[in-house]
Write an enzyme that holds these catalytic residues in place. Structure first.
Site, PDB file in Angstrom:
ATOM      1  N   TYR A  71      -4.547  -2.345   1.554  1.00  0.00           N
ATOM      2  CA  TYR A  71      -3.777  -1.781   2.669  1.00  0.00           C
ATOM      3  C   TYR A  71      -4.445  -0.523   3.207  1.00  0.00           C
ATOM      4  O   TYR A  71      -4.662  -0.392   4.409  1.00  0.00           O
ATOM      5  CB  TYR A  71      -2.349  -1.480   2.225  1.00  0.00           C
ATOM      6  CG  TYR A  71      -1.482  -0.915   3.320  1.00  0.00           C
ATOM      7  CD1 TYR A  71      -0.933  -1.759   4.292  1.00  0.00           C
ATOM      8  CD2 TYR A  71      -1.207   0.445   3.409  1.00  0.00           C
ATOM      9  CE1 TYR A  71      -0.138  -1.246   5.312  1.00  0.00           C
ATOM     10  CE2 TYR A  71      -0.418   0.965   4.414  1.00  0.00           C
ATOM     11  CZ  TYR A  71       0.115   0.114   5.368  1.00  0.00           C
ATOM     12  OH  TYR A  71       0.900   0.615   6.377  1.00  0.00           O
ATOM     13  N   SER A  99      -1.988   3.787   9.789  1.00  0.00           N
ATOM     14  CA  SER A  99      -1.151   4.429   8.772  1.00  0.00           C
ATOM     15  C   SER A  99      -1.866   5.680   8.303  1.00  0.00           C
ATOM     16  O   SER A  99      -3.100   5.751   8.304  1.00  0.00           O
ATOM     17  CB  SER A  99      -0.928   3.491   7.587  1.00  0.00           C
ATOM     18  OG  SER A  99      -0.334   4.177   6.486  1.00  0.00           O
TER      19      SER A  99
END
Length: 257
Positions: free
Chosen positions: A162, A148
């Protein structure tokens, strides 16, 4: 040169393949002649996606819970009972968690790290025999790890585990690539920006066009963007590419201040 992107006859495994970017990549594979296994925890949703994608080619649902090592082991065994070769492994399954730093719980840290990093490593490890059987010097087997852009810079959100997990995925991609190149296995990553998915639904909430205006290319990511990048990383065109993560974000990172 005409077959640089030909994937016909290959076998792929896509984790988290029932929705979002995983389903986008799976559809791209299926439509291009790849026998594609998709996995996720929710059987009903997984089977519905497999039925939908089977209209374009061969898509097989194998339910799993990759949040534990036991689940990873069971899934790897199920795949290797069906296939002695796996040409492409897409490690896409993931989770996120958000909470203010003073309140961020250990459970939210462990859940995300276990699924996003630990299961990715051990599934790759346990599918190595099938990946080694598939690869050769001319056309290596492929592992594609989905990171990401949150792993590249501060996302300005409270998703601490995350962003840390995705930074780990990007670095682990380099490490695995260096170790597995001798086995004719290329390991690369994709770091997506804003795509429609369950993880981003809270941010989009029907405002995709408005959100797209904040991105230099003027829109959010599409299924073609995700599938096209995965197809490139799986095809002969990228046989000499390993250890890299492609930033797939419409210019977001390049334009960030």
């Amino acid at each position: 040169m005409k077959n640089l992107f030909n994937l016909q006859g290959k076998v792929a495994v896509v984790t988290g393949g029932s929705r979002g970017i995983g389903a986008m990549i799976a559809r791209g594979f299926v439509e291009n002649g790849v026998k594609t296994y998709i996995t996720a925890r929710k059987l009903e949703e997984l089977e519905a996606t497999a039925r939908e994608l089977s209209e374009y080619g061969e898509c097989i649902a194998v339910a799993s819970d990759l949040s534990s090592l036991e689940g990873v082991t069971a899934f790897a065994k199920a795949i290797q009972e069906k296939e002695d070769k796996v040409d492409i492994l897409v490690n896409n399954a993931g989770a996120t968690w958000g909470a203010p730093i003073d309140e961020f719980p250990e459970a939210g840290w462990d859940k995300v790290m276990d699924l996003n990093v630990k299961s990715l490593f051990f599934l790759t490890q346990q599918l190595l025999p099938a990946l080694r059987n598939a690869g050769n010097q001319e056309d290596p087997a492929r592992v594609i790890n989905i990171g990401s852009i949150n792993g590249l810079f501060n996302p300005n959100m409270t998703n601490y585990s995350y962003s840390a997990s995705k930074a780990a995925v990007i670095h682990l991609t380099k490490h695995l690539a260096a170790d597995l190149v001798k086995d004719c296995i290329n390991v690369n990553g994709i770091a997506p920006g804003l795509f429609p998915s369950k993880m981003t639904a809270y941010a989009l909430e029907g405002h995709e066009e408005e959100a797209g205006k904040t991105i230099p290319r003027g829109r959010i990511g599409s299924a073609e963007d995700a599938a096209g990048t995965a197809i490139y990383l799986s095809a002969r065109a990228s046989a000499w590419v390993t250890g890299h993560t492609i930033v797939l974000d419409g210019g977001h990172c390049a334009s960030a201040h």
